[in-house]
Design an enzyme around this catalytic site. Structure first.
Site, mmCIF file in Angstrom:
data_model
loop_
_atom_site.group_PDB
_atom_site.id
_atom_site.type_symbol
_atom_site.label_atom_id
_atom_site.label_comp_id
_atom_site.label_asym_id
_atom_site.label_seq_id
_atom_site.Cartn_x
_atom_site.Cartn_y
_atom_site.Cartn_z
ATOM 1 N N SER A 27 0.799 -1.233 0.000
ATOM 2 C CA SER A 27 0.000 0.000 0.000
ATOM 3 C C SER A 27 0.826 1.274 0.000
ATOM 4 C CB SER A 27 -0.947 -0.010 1.192
ATOM 5 O OG SER A 27 -0.204 0.030 2.389
ATOM 6 N N HIS B 157 -5.812 -4.515 -1.578
ATOM 7 C CA HIS B 157 -5.589 -3.355 -2.450
ATOM 8 C C HIS B 157 -5.549 -3.746 -3.932
ATOM 9 C CE1 HIS B 157 -4.947 0.106 0.159
ATOM 10 N NE2 HIS B 157 -4.303 -0.679 1.003
ATOM 11 N N LYS C 53 -12.810 -1.742 0.520
ATOM 12 C CA LYS C 53 -12.011 -0.885 -0.369
ATOM 13 C C LYS C 53 -12.721 -0.764 -1.725
ATOM 14 C CE LYS C 53 -7.717 -1.048 2.132
ATOM 15 N NZ LYS C 53 -7.209 -2.139 2.961
HETATM 16 C C1 LIG Z 1 -7.108 -2.630 4.327
HETATM 17 C C2 LIG Z 1 -6.387 -3.881 4.460
HETATM 18 C C3 LIG Z 1 -6.800 -4.874 5.370
HETATM 19 C C4 LIG Z 1 -7.921 -4.642 6.349
HETATM 20 O O1 LIG Z 1 -9.165 -4.680 5.714
HETATM 21 P P1 LIG Z 1 -10.477 -4.377 6.579
HETATM 22 O O2 LIG Z 1 -11.566 -5.110 5.874
HETATM 23 O O3 LIG Z 1 -10.645 -2.895 6.572
HETATM 24 O O4 LIG Z 1 -10.231 -4.896 7.958
HETATM 25 C C5 LIG Z 1 -6.123 -6.075 5.390
HETATM 26 N N1 LIG Z 1 -5.078 -6.307 4.568
HETATM 27 C C6 LIG Z 1 -4.635 -5.372 3.697
HETATM 28 C C7 LIG Z 1 -3.488 -5.685 2.800
HETATM 29 C C8 LIG Z 1 -5.275 -4.132 3.621
HETATM 30 O O5 LIG Z 1 -4.822 -3.215 2.772
#
Ligand SMILES: *Cc1c(COP(=O)(O)O)cnc(C)c1O
Length: 396
Positions: A183, A211, A242
């Protein structure tokens, strides 16, 4: 007792403040989308949401959620295995498996829970987990809960991964774990090479597609589409928070027996509430939309390419990206904060990242592109970056 503890907390908070690491939250008073209103009354263009497909305010998803709210109620008041499963949850799990070309899916309240609950039920002290150093915090925490032997390799470094795999021959089963997209830089894990090494050293693979799902690959099916490995990766995890609408919810999808055992033993699944029916229904509508059209993915890819090429032409130092994350490198923590502040004055909402979130001297502003952005939004952002970049001596 609390008096002493309060003093201790106040000291902790002060040291966070003094280090310049105290996080203040900006308050949005409109739906999440490209142009948002914040509580100061300012309208700004949002370039820091994970709203990759622009679905956070999608009328189709809102309508699907409203319909389920009327027909299926507000909440489930139960974990899945007692009385928390509606047909909607089962249907969503099927849709997710269809999207990724996997055998079965298990839903969680969040991907944080999916990652927290995936390792401990599957592996024990006889086994090995081999993890990329830049993996998400939830993977790190999940690994901590598991008794397996731990190995760590520097980000995407295949020589070091190979060394770990050699050492891990001492263990019974080996699982390589990686984020699909990292990220901070926006780079994609080299899954083709990871797969080759896994074959050579007899290991399994888990990819966190949080992502990358909806973003990477021609139709947004994630890293397994990009590297032509659909159906060949044992475990994928991901989020509904996301690209996929941005509400809440996570999942693990992959081999049937793995999912089956997680339903029996995964603690965040067994001891935490079901996602609300309206979220499941909106998710179903979202995957139906993905199956019908590639419009949003195409727009996201075109937007990203456009933005990156314009920023490079303006003279900015952009990290090579294969996702919708665009790191504008500034190499100076203070400058990254200053530039983000000045951009906000210009109506562009972005965030500066610096140590300890990224390595020392690699401070940057992270821009996240969305299919919800129109060309005029992108042009306005490039113009603002150019103006402020010149003012601050970042570009000439
Ligand atoms: C955002 C993210 C998470 C967490 O996701 P949520 O559903 O908001 O708990 C887990 N792993 C990665 C790689 C992320 O970018």
């Amino acid at each position: 007792m609390y008096k002493d503890f309060q003093q201790h907390l106040q000291n902790e908070l002060q040291s966070i403040q003094d280090a310049g690491l105290y996080k203040n939250e900006r308050i949005i008073v409109s739906p999440q989308k490209a142009a948002i209103q914040v509580s100061t009354g300012q309208e700004v263009l949002n370039f820091c949401a994970n709203n990759y497909l622009g679905l956070s305010d999608s009328p189709q998803l809102i309508n699907a959620a409203k319909k389920a709210l009327d027909e299926r109620g507000f909440g489930m008041s139960s974990v899945r295995f007692i009385c928390g499963t509606q047909d909607l949850h089962k249907e969503l799990e099927k849709k997710i498996a269809g999207f990724f070309g996997t055998e079965d899916t298990i839903l969680y309240a969040a991907c944080f829970d999916a990652n927290g609950g995936v390792f401990e039920p599957l592996l024990n002290e006889q086994d090995a987990i081999i993890s990329d150093s830049l993996n998400h915090a939830s993977i790190i925490d999940g690994v901590r809960l598991c008794k397996a032997q731990r190995y760590r390799y520097p980000n995407a470094n295949m020589e070091e991964l190979e060394n770990c795999l050699k050492l891990a021959q001492a263990q019974r089963f080996r699982l390589i774990v990686t984020d699909g997209v990292f990220s901070m830089d926006g780079n994609v894990a080299p899954l083709d090479k990871i797969y080759e090494l896994a074959q050579k050293y007899n290991a399994m693979i888990m990819v966190d597609e949080s992502h990358s799902a909806g973003v990477v690959g021609k139709t947004g099916r994630g890293t397994t589409e990009q590297f032509d490995l659909r159906g060949k990766i044992e475990i994928l995890t991901g989020t509904l928070g996301k690209a996929f609408g941005g509400a809440i919810g996570g999942f693990t999808t992959g081999k049937k027996e793995i999912i089956d055992l997680l339903r029996q033993r995964s603690r965040p699944y067994l001891f935490s509430n079901s996602i609300p029916p309206m979220v499941a229904a909106a998710g179903i509508a979202m995957f139906d939309m993905m199956a019908r059209t590639n419009e949003l993915q195409d727009k996201l890819h075109a937007n990203t390419e456009y933005f990156v090429s314009k920023m490079k032409a303006a003279g900015f130092d952009i990290k090579p990206t294969q996702s919708a994350i665009c790191a504008v490198m500034l190499y100076d923590a203070k400058l990254s904060q200053q530039m983000a502040d000045r951009l906000l004055d210009e109506g562009i909402y972005v965030v500066g990242f610096y140590y300890p979130v990224v390595p020392k001297d690699l401070a940057r502003i992270r821009v996240q592109i969305s299919a919800g952005h129109e060309k005029e939004h992108l042009d306005k952002a490039v113009a603002a970056f150019t103006k402020i970049g010149k003012e601050l001596g970042v570009i000439q």
